[in-house]
Design a protein around this motif. Structure first.
Motif, PDB file in Angstrom:
ATOM      1  N   ILE A 119       0.844  -1.198   0.000  1.00  0.00           N
ATOM      2  CA  ILE A 119       0.000   0.000   0.000  1.00  0.00           C
ATOM      3  C   ILE A 119       0.878   1.247   0.000  1.00  0.00           C
ATOM      4  O   ILE A 119       0.607   2.227  -0.712  1.00  0.00           O
ATOM      5  CB  ILE A 119      -0.936  -0.001   1.222  1.00  0.00           C
ATOM      6  CG1 ILE A 119      -1.997  -1.108   1.087  1.00  0.00           C
ATOM      7  CG2 ILE A 119      -1.592   1.362   1.422  1.00  0.00           C
ATOM      8  CD1 ILE A 119      -2.983  -0.897  -0.045  1.00  0.00           C
ATOM      9  N   GLU A 120       1.949   1.214   0.778  1.00  0.00           N
ATOM     10  CA  GLU A 120       2.872   2.351   0.812  1.00  0.00           C
ATOM     11  C   GLU A 120       3.452   2.627  -0.573  1.00  0.00           C
ATOM     12  O   GLU A 120       3.609   3.783  -0.977  1.00  0.00           O
ATOM     13  CB  GLU A 120       3.988   2.077   1.816  1.00  0.00           C
ATOM     14  CG  GLU A 120       4.936   3.244   2.022  1.00  0.00           C
ATOM     15  CD  GLU A 120       6.014   2.933   3.034  1.00  0.00           C
ATOM     16  OE1 GLU A 120       6.763   3.860   3.391  1.00  0.00           O
ATOM     17  OE2 GLU A 120       6.123   1.763   3.467  1.00  0.00           O
ATOM     18  N   ASP A 121       3.760   1.570  -1.321  1.00  0.00           N
ATOM     19  CA  ASP A 121       4.291   1.743  -2.675  1.00  0.00           C
ATOM     20  C   ASP A 121       3.292   2.451  -3.589  1.00  0.00           C
ATOM     21  O   ASP A 121       3.683   3.193  -4.491  1.00  0.00           O
ATOM     22  CB  ASP A 121       4.659   0.386  -3.280  1.00  0.00           C
ATOM     23  CG  ASP A 121       5.895  -0.230  -2.631  1.00  0.00           C
ATOM     24  OD1 ASP A 121       6.722   0.535  -2.095  1.00  0.00           O
ATOM     25  OD2 ASP A 121       6.025  -1.467  -2.655  1.00  0.00           O
ATOM     26  N   LEU A 122       2.003   2.218  -3.369  1.00  0.00           N
ATOM     27  CA  LEU A 122       0.978   2.848  -4.204  1.00  0.00           C
ATOM     28  C   LEU A 122       0.758   4.313  -3.835  1.00  0.00           C
ATOM     29  O   LEU A 122       0.232   5.085  -4.642  1.00  0.00           O
ATOM     30  CB  LEU A 122      -0.342   2.085  -4.085  1.00  0.00           C
ATOM     31  CG  LEU A 122      -0.373   0.693  -4.719  1.00  0.00           C
ATOM     32  CD1 LEU A 122      -1.691   0.004  -4.397  1.00  0.00           C
ATOM     33  CD2 LEU A 122      -0.169   0.769  -6.227  1.00  0.00           C
ATOM     34  N   GLY A 123       1.119   4.693  -2.623  1.00  0.00           N
ATOM     35  CA  GLY A 123       1.012   6.088  -2.212  1.00  0.00           C
ATOM     36  C   GLY A 123      -0.419   6.585  -2.155  1.00  0.00           C
ATOM     37  O   GLY A 123      -1.345   5.859  -1.774  1.00  0.00           O
ATOM     38  N   SER A 124      -0.613   7.821  -2.579  1.00  0.00           N
ATOM     39  CA  SER A 124      -1.916   8.473  -2.428  1.00  0.00           C
ATOM     40  C   SER A 124      -3.025   7.784  -3.211  1.00  0.00           C
ATOM     41  O   SER A 124      -4.205   7.962  -2.899  1.00  0.00           O
ATOM     42  CB  SER A 124      -1.815   9.940  -2.850  1.00  0.00           C
ATOM     43  OG  SER A 124      -1.412  10.047  -4.207  1.00  0.00           O
ATOM     44  N   ALA A 125      -2.667   6.989  -4.220  1.00  0.00           N
ATOM     45  CA  ALA A 125      -3.696   6.264  -4.971  1.00  0.00           C
ATOM     46  C   ALA A 125      -4.433   5.267  -4.087  1.00  0.00           C
ATOM     47  O   ALA A 125      -5.552   4.850  -4.410  1.00  0.00           O
ATOM     48  CB  ALA A 125      -3.064   5.536  -6.160  1.00  0.00           C
ATOM     49  N   ALA A 126      -3.809   4.874  -2.974  1.00  0.00           N
ATOM     50  CA  ALA A 126      -4.436   3.911  -2.063  1.00  0.00           C
ATOM     51  C   ALA A 126      -5.223   4.584  -0.953  1.00  0.00           C
ATOM     52  O   ALA A 126      -5.907   3.898  -0.185  1.00  0.00           O
ATOM     53  CB  ALA A 126      -3.365   3.004  -1.455  1.00  0.00           C
ATOM     54  N   THR A 127      -5.155   5.913  -0.858  1.00  0.00           N
ATOM     55  CA  THR A 127      -5.818   6.598   0.254  1.00  0.00           C
ATOM     56  C   THR A 127      -7.330   6.423   0.216  1.00  0.00           C
ATOM     57  O   THR A 127      -7.960   6.086   1.230  1.00  0.00           O
ATOM     58  CB  THR A 127      -5.454   8.093   0.248  1.00  0.00           C
ATOM     59  OG1 THR A 127      -4.044   8.241   0.455  1.00  0.00           O
ATOM     60  CG2 THR A 127      -6.202   8.831   1.352  1.00  0.00           C
ATOM     61  N   GLY A 128      -7.948   6.647  -0.946  1.00  0.00           N
ATOM     62  CA  GLY A 128      -9.397   6.503  -1.062  1.00  0.00           C
ATOM     63  C   GLY A 128      -9.871   5.102  -0.713  1.00  0.00           C
ATOM     64  O   GLY A 128     -10.780   4.935   0.118  1.00  0.00           O
ATOM     65  N   PRO A 129      -9.280   4.056  -1.320  1.00  0.00           N
ATOM     66  CA  PRO A 129      -9.685   2.696  -0.955  1.00  0.00           C
ATOM     67  C   PRO A 129      -9.462   2.380   0.522  1.00  0.00           C
ATOM     68  O   PRO A 129     -10.278   1.689   1.137  1.00  0.00           O
ATOM     69  CB  PRO A 129      -8.797   1.815  -1.848  1.00  0.00           C
ATOM     70  CG  PRO A 129      -8.530   2.663  -3.049  1.00  0.00           C
ATOM     71  CD  PRO A 129      -8.406   4.059  -2.513  1.00  0.00           C
TER      72      PRO A 129
END
Length: 264
Positions: free
Chosen positions: A139-149
């Motif tokens: 999740i950390e690798d995905l960064g802000s793209a993972a915030t919403g999910p």
């Protein structure tokens, strides 16, 4: 040294096995790193087997069909789940948001149906703890793209799942996760959650957490690290170590005398 580099250095104590150290010290996400983790978890240290694993990394098997991923992520086998989730790092045919949802689902599976087995040599975490941290760092690798999910998953989570989803939200870089992490650092019954909360509070740069982090320098949790053959078994204080690393990242001076820490 950057704040992230300081934290990664301090975080080495979280996972001390060769395979497990990948979770916090890898420079970039890769399927090769995940293959190395799988080899370590299987206890396969034979040089010929490792050479074969490297060959398979150079010529990886086909990625699972997108339609098959949800079922694979929920498979009863931890190895199937791990391989399916780890393959997401290579997917360009799936949006980052959809990948985050699948990784969060894999994290949820490890919380609700944890893998069992002996810990890695050189580590103290149970297998499920290794997997949970692996998914958190994906999740950390995905960064802000993972915030919403992660925010959406948090709304429907409770108990232990809520604790780990809160950590995943912080891993996405969402500063709004900091108050929840401070509460987890104070109140969680699980040392893995408390040490992860300390780690990400430092990574988020939350100076308002200084008081809680200083209190965590006296956290009573201990862990016995199994010998990996090069060093004897030994005991450490994982929450104290992570709190010390976070405080250093926030600009505090931390002094250590044996297993006792003080911060100024």
């Amino acid at each position: 040294m950057t704040r992230r580099a300081t934290l990664l250095l301090a975080a080495a104590v979280m996972l001390l096995g060769a395979g497990a150290a990948f979770l916090l010290l890898r420079p970039e996400p890769s399927r090769g790193a995940s293959s190395g983790l799988i080899q370590a978890l299987q206890g396969n240290t034979d040089p010929r087997s490792q050479a074969l694993a490297r060959q398979r990394t150079r010529n990886p098997p086909p990625l699972p069909a997108v339609s098959a991923l949800p079922a694979l992520i929920r498979d009863t086998s931890w190895l199937v789940r791990l391989r399916a989730a780890s393959s997401l790092a290579e997917r360009t045919d799936i949006s980052a948001g959809d990948r985050a949802e699948l990784i969060l689902d894999a994290l949820g599976q490890e919380v609700t149906s944890p893998a069992s087995g002996p810990p890695l040599a050189g580590s103290y975490l149970p297998l499920s703890g290794v997997f949970r941290l692996h998914y958190v760092h994906m999740i950390e690798d995905l960064g802000s793209a993972a915030t919403g999910p992660a925010r959406a998953a948090l709304r429907n989570a409770s108990g232990d799942l809520r604790e780990w989803t809160s950590i995943a939200l912080a891993a996405s870089g969402d500063n709004d996760a900091a108050p929840g992490l401070r509460d987890l650092l104070r109140r969680s019954h699980h040392a893995e959650v408390r040490m992860s909360s300390a780690y990400f509070l430092g990574l988020l740069g939350d100076r308002s957490a200084a008081g809680d982090l200083k209190a965590a320098l006296a956290d009573p949790a201990t862990a016995r690290v199994r010998s990996d053959g090069s060093e004897p078994s030994h005991t450490l204080y994982p929450v104290r170590e992570q709190a010390a690393g976070a405080l250093q990242a926030l600009g505090f001076t931390v002094e250590r005398n044996g297993d006792t820490f003080t911060a100024n």
